[in-house]
Enzyme design. Structure first.
Site, PDB file in Angstrom:
ATOM      1  N   TYR A  41      57.428  96.836 -88.653  1.00 40.93           N
ATOM      2  CA  TYR A  41      56.254  96.295 -89.348  1.00 40.93           C
ATOM      3  C   TYR A  41      56.591  94.950 -89.977  1.00 40.93           C
ATOM      4  O   TYR A  41      55.870  93.959 -89.807  1.00 40.93           O
ATOM      5  CB  TYR A  41      55.779  97.281 -90.415  1.00 40.93           C
ATOM      6  CG  TYR A  41      54.708  96.722 -91.318  1.00 40.93           C
ATOM      7  CD1 TYR A  41      53.417  96.507 -90.847  1.00 40.93           C
ATOM      8  CD2 TYR A  41      54.984  96.391 -92.646  1.00 40.93           C
ATOM      9  CE1 TYR A  41      52.430  95.970 -91.671  1.00 40.93           C
ATOM     10  CE2 TYR A  41      54.007  95.875 -93.478  1.00 40.93           C
ATOM     11  CZ  TYR A  41      52.737  95.653 -92.988  1.00 40.93           C
ATOM     12  OH  TYR A  41      51.761  95.132 -93.797  1.00 40.93           O
TER      13      TYR A  41
ATOM     14  N   SER B 149      53.275  90.006 -95.409  1.00 35.14           N
ATOM     15  CA  SER B 149      53.672  91.148 -96.230  1.00 35.14           C
ATOM     16  C   SER B 149      54.950  90.868 -97.000  1.00 35.14           C
ATOM     17  O   SER B 149      55.822  90.128 -96.523  1.00 35.14           O
ATOM     18  CB  SER B 149      53.879  92.382 -95.341  1.00 35.14           C
ATOM     19  OG  SER B 149      54.494  93.441 -96.052  1.00 35.14           O
TER      20      SER B 149
END
Length: 334
Positions: A151, A126
């Site tokens: 995350y 990501s």
């Protein structure tokens, strides 16, 4: 060729499965169909993959024995791991969900690949890993040691775990750092989906950092094209590589990391304006301060991916947003 796609009922996973099966690849898709968002949307995505060479299995990545049995039975040539507990803000309130899926689940993927001689593992990282980095565009040679959400930290951990398996077991791995993906069949927890729903219902939309934000918005079809191309580019060992002169994105092991994005940074307010034009409705705006875990700007240097695949996104935001709005109106009959 048999490929495993994890997160096959997800936004990106279902689109990749549809594309691969359409060109004759045997695809096994798994997903745990959790209720992080509307399960009916996930089921609808699966229904559009109408190919005899697609098999769906409901399975959780964190199920160690179930994953081991799957790999042993199916004997995949390649694995495209797109399953994860997504969402930056959700990770602040529900950290254990990320440990189960993004850490335990990823180890199970690595172990399955290791023990069953998978020829290439492609996995989702990501843009969030860039964290506090202020220099743009973000380059894969940059340090990513300062994530600002769990995350992001879990995605950074995935890259480190993949490198370990590439080094120890010669498992070819490729990590893709996704930059804000949008388009038809998107996730309801993402800005475009939430904005569209609220605008059409006459509700205010929350705009963080008073609208002063920029994102590298990347259309789903462009993302899928990049994934399809990179899965054929299998990393190889590089005996001449060394830590002092090398980049964190490559290694002496068969390991690579690439940015996959649009290659430009767009203003959030321009994105919202495109949505207003497509809907024919002016949004009611509620300007708010920056939220924990958010970053001001994302901007991908995609030269590495272009060099090895020729990948170059070509969908402008206005067209991509228009396509999403047309899908949304049709899917929800609005």
């Amino acid at each position: 060729m048999k490929i495993l796609i994890t997160g096959a009922a997800g936004f990106i996973g279902s689109a990749v499965a549809e594309r691969l099966t359409a060109i004759g690849v045997d695809v096994v898709g798994i997903d745990n169909l959790n209720d992080y968002y509307d399960v009916n949307l996930k089921l609808a995505r699966l229904k559009r993959i109408k190919h005899p060479n697609f098999t769906f299995i409901k399975l959780d990545l964190a199920d160690r024995q179930g994953m081991a049995d799957l790999f042993k039975l199916q004997q995949f040539d390649r694995v495209i791991n797109l399953a994860a507990q997504a969402g930056v803000r959700y990770s602040i309130d529900n950290p254990l969900a990320y440990a189960d899926s993004n850490l335990v689940g990823f180890v199970n993927i690595l172990e399955g690949c290791r023990h069953n001689k998978v020829k290439h593992l492609i996995y989702a990282s990501s843009s969030s890993v860039y964290g506090l980095n202020a220099k743009t565009p973000f380059e894969t040679s940059d340090s990513v040691d300062h994530p600002i959400s769990l995350y992001a930290a879990s995605k950074k951990a995935n890259e480190l775990m993949a490198h370990t398996y590439s080094h120890l077991y010669d498992l070819p791995t490729t990590g893709l750092r996704f930059f804000t993906v949008y388009g038809p069949w998107g996730r309801p927890d993402m800005a475009l989906f939430k904005f569209t729903n609220k605008i059409m219902n006459g509700e205010e939309i929350d705009i963080y950092n008073n609208g002063d934000m920029q994102r590298d918005f990347t259309y789903i079809d462009d993302i899928v094209e990049g994934i399809i191309r990179i899965q054929d580019v299998i990393p190889e060992k590089d005996a001449d590589w060394n830590v002092e002169e090398g980049s964190p994105a490559d290694s002496s092991a068969p390991y690579r990391v690439y940015n996959i994005g649009n290659g430009k940074s767009e203003k959030l307010m321009d994105y919202i304006e495109s949505l207003e034009l497509s809907l024919g409705i002016e949004a009611k705006k509620n300007f708010m301060p920056m939220q924990p875990g958010d970053v001001y700007k994302t901007y991908a240097d995609t030269s590495g991916l272009f060099k090895v695949t020729g990948y170059e996104p070509n969908t402008p935001i206005k067209k991509g947003v228009e396509n999403f709005v047309n899908w949304y109106r049709d899917f929800y009959d609005k």
